[in-house]
Scaffold this motif. Structure first.
Motif, short mmCIF file in Angstrom:
data_model
loop_
_atom_site.label_atom_id
_atom_site.label_comp_id
_atom_site.label_asym_id
_atom_site.label_seq_id
_atom_site.Cartn_x
_atom_site.Cartn_y
_atom_site.Cartn_z
N LYS A 175 -52.56 -1.65 96.30
CA LYS A 175 -52.04 -1.24 97.62
C LYS A 175 -52.64 0.08 98.10
O LYS A 175 -52.49 0.45 99.26
CB LYS A 175 -50.51 -1.09 97.56
N GLY A 176 -53.31 0.80 97.19
CA GLY A 176 -53.86 2.11 97.55
C GLY A 176 -52.99 3.20 96.95
O GLY A 176 -52.00 3.61 97.55
N TYR A 177 -53.37 3.67 95.77
CA TYR A 177 -52.53 4.60 95.00
C TYR A 177 -53.01 6.03 95.18
O TYR A 177 -54.21 6.31 95.08
CB TYR A 177 -52.58 4.18 93.53
N ARG A 178 -52.07 6.94 95.49
CA ARG A 178 -52.37 8.37 95.63
C ARG A 178 -53.54 8.64 96.59
O ARG A 178 -54.51 9.31 96.24
CB ARG A 178 -52.66 9.00 94.27
N GLY A 179 -53.43 8.07 97.76
CA GLY A 179 -54.42 8.37 98.80
C GLY A 179 -55.69 7.55 98.73
O GLY A 179 -56.54 7.63 99.62
N LYS A 180 -55.86 6.73 97.67
CA LYS A 180 -57.06 5.89 97.58
C LYS A 180 -56.93 4.70 98.53
O LYS A 180 -55.82 4.27 98.85
CB LYS A 180 -57.24 5.39 96.14
N PRO A 181 -58.09 4.15 98.98
CA PRO A 181 -58.01 3.01 99.91
C PRO A 181 -57.43 1.78 99.24
O PRO A 181 -57.57 1.60 98.01
CB PRO A 181 -59.48 2.77 100.31
N ALA A 182 -56.79 0.93 100.04
CA ALA A 182 -56.26 -0.34 99.52
C ALA A 182 -57.43 -1.22 99.10
O ALA A 182 -58.49 -1.20 99.72
CB ALA A 182 -55.41 -1.03 100.57
N LEU A 183 -57.23 -2.00 98.05
CA LEU A 183 -58.28 -2.89 97.55
C LEU A 183 -58.07 -4.31 98.09
O LEU A 183 -57.05 -4.61 98.72
CB LEU A 183 -58.29 -2.87 96.02
N HIS A 184 -59.04 -5.19 97.82
CA HIS A 184 -59.07 -6.51 98.46
C HIS A 184 -58.11 -7.48 97.76
O HIS A 184 -58.52 -8.36 97.00
CB HIS A 184 -60.52 -7.04 98.42
N GLU A 185 -56.82 -7.31 98.07
CA GLU A 185 -55.78 -8.12 97.41
C GLU A 185 -55.97 -9.61 97.68
O GLU A 185 -55.68 -10.45 96.82
CB GLU A 185 -54.39 -7.67 97.88
N ALA A 186 -56.48 -9.96 98.86
CA ALA A 186 -56.63 -11.37 99.24
C ALA A 186 -57.46 -12.15 98.23
O ALA A 186 -57.17 -13.33 97.94
CB ALA A 186 -57.25 -11.48 100.63
N VAL A 233 -59.97 -14.98 82.81
CA VAL A 233 -60.93 -14.35 83.72
C VAL A 233 -60.76 -12.85 83.54
O VAL A 233 -59.86 -12.23 84.10
CB VAL A 233 -60.68 -14.77 85.18
N ASN A 234 -61.61 -12.28 82.70
CA ASN A 234 -61.50 -10.85 82.37
C ASN A 234 -62.89 -10.28 82.11
O ASN A 234 -63.55 -10.69 81.16
CB ASN A 234 -60.62 -10.66 81.14
N PRO A 235 -63.37 -9.37 82.97
CA PRO A 235 -62.62 -8.80 84.07
C PRO A 235 -62.82 -9.57 85.38
O PRO A 235 -63.82 -10.25 85.57
CB PRO A 235 -63.21 -7.40 84.20
N PHE A 236 -61.82 -9.42 86.25
CA PHE A 236 -61.94 -9.78 87.66
C PHE A 236 -62.10 -8.45 88.37
O PHE A 236 -61.18 -7.64 88.39
CB PHE A 236 -60.67 -10.52 88.12
N LEU A 237 -63.30 -8.20 88.88
CA LEU A 237 -63.61 -6.88 89.47
C LEU A 237 -63.24 -6.86 90.94
O LEU A 237 -63.53 -7.82 91.67
CB LEU A 237 -65.09 -6.56 89.29
N ILE A 238 -62.64 -5.76 91.35
CA ILE A 238 -62.17 -5.70 92.73
C ILE A 238 -62.47 -4.33 93.34
O ILE A 238 -62.40 -3.29 92.66
CB ILE A 238 -60.65 -6.04 92.78
N ASN A 239 -62.87 -4.34 94.62
CA ASN A 239 -63.03 -3.10 95.38
C ASN A 239 -62.42 -3.30 96.75
O ASN A 239 -61.67 -4.27 96.96
CB ASN A 239 -64.51 -2.67 95.43
N ALA A 240 -62.72 -2.42 97.69
CA ALA A 240 -62.07 -2.50 99.01
C ALA A 240 -62.55 -3.70 99.82
O ALA A 240 -61.85 -4.17 100.72
CB ALA A 240 -62.32 -1.21 99.79
N ARG A 241 -63.77 -4.21 99.51
CA ARG A 241 -64.35 -5.28 100.33
C ARG A 241 -64.25 -6.66 99.71
O ARG A 241 -64.26 -7.67 100.41
CB ARG A 241 -65.83 -4.98 100.60
N THR A 242 -64.20 -6.73 98.38
CA THR A 242 -64.25 -8.05 97.73
C THR A 242 -63.64 -7.99 96.33
O THR A 242 -63.33 -6.91 95.81
CB THR A 242 -65.72 -8.55 97.64
N GLY A 243 -63.50 -9.15 95.74
CA GLY A 243 -63.08 -9.27 94.35
C GLY A 243 -63.75 -10.49 93.76
O GLY A 243 -63.81 -11.54 94.43
N VAL A 244 -64.31 -10.37 92.56
CA VAL A 244 -65.02 -11.52 91.97
C VAL A 244 -64.73 -11.64 90.48
O VAL A 244 -64.53 -10.65 89.78
CB VAL A 244 -66.56 -11.43 92.17
N ALA A 245 -64.74 -12.90 89.99
CA ALA A 245 -64.67 -13.17 88.56
C ALA A 245 -66.05 -12.96 87.98
O ALA A 245 -67.01 -13.60 88.42
CB ALA A 245 -64.21 -14.61 88.34
N VAL A 246 -66.18 -12.08 87.00
CA VAL A 246 -67.50 -11.83 86.40
C VAL A 246 -67.58 -12.39 84.98
O VAL A 246 -68.66 -12.39 84.40
CB VAL A 246 -67.86 -10.32 86.41
#
Length: 740
Positions: free
Chosen positions: A674-685, A710-723
């Motif tokens: 959701k965006g912790y301590r002022g950090k941007p929200a990540l791509h929850e979708a 699926v570990n890790p599932f990497l996520i940032n503000a724009r996308t999330g992918v199974a690696v």
């Protein structure tokens, strides 16, 4: 007022199942409300089960027919003894089977042929023993029960209680209050079920039914839950579960209880994981059987307790308190120290005391004066100790305050007659009857009940009386959580496409008898189910590795591909941060060399070159097939520390997007998204999409997949992918590999 009183009373007319009730509910009704009881194997050898049960039926004045049956006796216990069912003066109805195991199957068949509707098999010597003869008898007994259609509890059980009928077909010789109370108990262990009944008896809580199910060759505990859900005299259902054999039956029974507004309070064995092929994957290890039970049963309104003391307090709470409208707690005490204990105990459970309304604060301040702490919890202090009417007025202000949902009073019931305290208790009971919120007395320590306390407690039906602060807090939290549940939860079905299901069938067919799918096949299946997967390609040469890396774009990752190597990083099979052609070439050669040196000579299928996603957060998403509860999905903090941190939450599969978001919200990883301590929200979708896709895949597989990691599932503000992905199949090869 009258409506409030009636919620604790039993309907005056005896209930019978309506015509539309299931056969199973009607059969159980016949077992608990029989016209007569036949004791097959009646013997007066001192101390035997038959005589103890007979004595209880006489002692509690069961009003139906009572017929001992023994071909070798003409009289027993001072009454006629019958040689067979044909010689009975009436058609048999409920049959108690007390003969040796080898005769029990024939007794069931003969009883059904003579017109009996139900039976309790007290006899042991069936599936609880491991020898071939006992197992054969168990199989024959199950077949006889199926063919005759009798409602049967046991074998290897200790009998039942139906208080409205004064029926106690049990060996217990402790005093039973035949009060058709609002609690029903069922479970496989006779000793534990009887201990629960006795503890509730000692607390002045009436038990309407108690059923011991033993080996459950016929009726299972969920069948009893369904019956108790239908019987209007029951308000709270208590069960002891050693295992769940039929997940759908269990869930359906819990749904029926939920729809009827009746909590199911469960004491469940099985905190250990048990043998499953899923243990090969992180998800399997994290989704232990008790966590899986919680994930699925909580959704259906089950409250799992961790011990007998907690079970008793929670039952007491639900019997005498309606679910509250909210979680705004209020408390009244006469001690600053007790006030502090209340604050700490509820805070540690995630519950807090609400600010009082201005009107309530003003009234209390004016009345109490110095030496009190006007707040919530209220320390009514010196003024209330000196003048009991001030104390009672303080309680009334708290109960009347529209900004409170539950009112807690720090006090215990007197152990001996005490005119003032008894009068005050009855006044508060009257306030609680008129209030639209629970009123709970909490003794911060367990003090025990005397016969006087028990009688007094029964005269105060509108207040809950709790023993022990920590257990009371847990019970109140359960009450609040139960109140938040929707009465009926829609059944969610797999939302996968036909092409995804076709890919699943093709992949499983191609896998044959392999223990697991390799990473490439696993990811292809994930992609088909709409789960975001990183760009990648498998290669066989260093030159191809360089070509693919340039096409994907640096940085890239190189990973070993082998169905025989499940945890790649453990053997140095993953190399990150490759930023040039030279680095890619070196990584390819290094991994290949490492694999060649491994014991067992695992087959190398190639090296995977994959896009390296810059991750703000590493997640784990997964799924596992639990031996008892069926498929579940998992979400939480991923990466190499997954086993150490254990920030995960589970839900039964399949789920939809709404439930996926609820699942994410139960974890610390969800807070970070959701965006912790002022950090941007990540791509929850993307995480939601992955969870829904995984849950559909697991549901469609229908037990053929043991786990998906699926570990890790990497996520940032724009996308999330199974690696990375590992799909373990549910077959003999996987079980052997897991050491089961």
């Amino acid at each position: 007022m009258e409506a409030q009183v009636s919620r604790f009373s039993v309907p005056a007319a005896k209930w019978s199942p309506p015509p539309e009730a299931s056969d199973m509910v009607r059969n159980i009704h016949a077992m608990l409300h029989p016209r007569n009881i036949v004791l097959v194997g009646a013997t007066d050898k001192p101390g035997n089960y038959a005589e103890r049960i007979w004595n209880n039926l006489i002692k509690y004045k069961y009003e139906g027919g009572l017929y001992p049956l023994n071909a070798r006796r003409e009289t027993i216990w001072g009454v006629p003894c019958y040689k067979d069912f044909a010689s009975l003066p009436d058609k048999p109805d409920h049959v108690l089977v007390l003969v040796p195991a080898r005769f029990a199957v024939q007794v069931i068949r003969d009883a059904a042929a003579a017109g009996a509707r139900s039976a309790t098999i007290v006899t042991s010597g069936f599936s609880e023993l491991q020898d071939d003869e006992s197992q054969r008898l168990a199989g024959e007994l199950q077949q006889a029960i199926r063919e005759t259609g009798l409602a049967v509890t046991g074998p290897n059980c200790l009998g039942n209680l139906s208080a409205g009928e004064n029926m106690f077909t049990n060996i217990d010789d402790r005093i039973v209050t035949m009060e058709a109370g609002a609690v029903a108990i069922a479970g496989q262990s006779g000793a534990i079920v009887m201990a629960i009944r006795q503890a509730l008896e000692d607390r002045g809580v009436g038990v309407g039914y108690m059923v011991t199910t033993g080996n459950e060759a016929g009726l299972e505990t969920p069948d009893l839950i369904s019956y108790f859900a239908a019987d209007p005299s029951i308000r709270v259902i208590v069960v002891y579960l050693e295992g769940v054999r039929n997940t759908k039956g269990f869930r359906d029974a819990c749904k029926a209880a939920r729809a009827a507004g009746k909590p199911v309070i469960a004491l469940k064995l099985g905190a250990s994981e048990g043998g499953r092929a899923a243990a090969m994957a992180h998800t399997g290890a994290l989704a232990g059987s008790i966590e899986t039970f919680d994930a699925i049963s909580t959704r259906e309104g089950v409250i799992r307790v961790r011990g007998l003391d907690e079970l008793i307090e929670t039952t007491e709470c639900f019997v005498h308190a309606d679910p509250p409208k909210g979680d705004r707690l209020a408390a009244v005490t006469l001690s600053g120290g007790k006030r502090g204990l209340l604050i700490d105990a509820f805070h540690s459970a995630g519950l807090n005391f609400a600010p009082l309304s201005q009107s309530a604060s003003d009234k209390l301040a004016k009345m109490l004066g110095p030496g009190s702490i006007v707040g919530n919890p209220l320390d009514a202090g010196f003024a209330a100790v000196v003048d009991p009417s001030v104390y009672m007025q303080s309680i009334k202000i708290m109960i009347d305050d529209p900004d409170t949902d539950i009112v807690i009073i720090d006090a215990e019931l007197p152990k001996a007659p005490h005119e003032l305290r008894e009068r005050n208790l009855r006044i508060v009971d009257g306030m609680a009857a008129a209030a639209s919120k629970p009123v709970v007395y909490i003794s911060t320590m367990s003090i025990g009940f005397t016969e006087f306390t028990k009688g007094l407690r029964k005269s105060l039906p509108h207040i809950a009386v709790m023993q022990g602060l920590d257990r009371a807090v847990g019970a109140i939290k359960s009450l609040i959580d139960y109140a938040r549940l929707r009465k009926v939860v829609p059944e969610i079905k797999s939302s996968s496409s036909a092409s995804a299901r076709a890919t699943l069938e093709k992949t499983l067919k191609k896998a044959g008898g392999a223990a697991a799918l390799d990473e490439v096949a696993s990811k292809a299946l994930l992609r088909a189910y709409g789960i975001p997967v990183s760009k990648e390609e498998i290669v066989q040469t260093a030159a191809d590795a360089v070509r693919v890396a340039k096409k994907i774009g640096f940085p890239v990752v190189a990973k070993v591909v082998s169905a025989e190597i499940l945890h790649k990083s453990d053997i140095g099979g993953v190399v990150l941060n490759l930023n040039s052609a030279a680095e890619v070439k070196k990584a390819f050669n290094d991994i290949t060399a490492r694999v060649k040196k491994l014991k067992g000579k695992p087959k190398l299928e190639g090296i995977l070159i994959a896009q390296q996603v810059k991750a703000e957060l590493e997640l784990v998403v997964g799924s596992a097939l639990d031996a008892e509860m069926g498929p579940v999905v998992l979400f939480g903090t991923g990466g190499v520390d997954i086993g150490l941190i254990k920030d995960v939450a589970l839900a039964g599969a399949p789920i939809d997007a709404t439930e996926a978001k609820e699942l994410i919200g139960k974890t610390k990883a969800g807070v970070k998204l959701k965006g912790y301590r002022g950090k941007p929200a990540l791509h929850e979708a993307s995480a939601v999409k992955a969870l829904v896709g995984l849950s559909n895949l697991m549901a469609d597989a229908g037990g053929r997949i043991a786990s998906i990691d699926v570990n890790p599932f990497l996520i940032n503000a724009r996308t999330g992918v199974a690696v990375d992905a590992l799909i373990v199949l549910n077959n003999e090869a996987a079980k052997r590999a897991a050491g089961h």
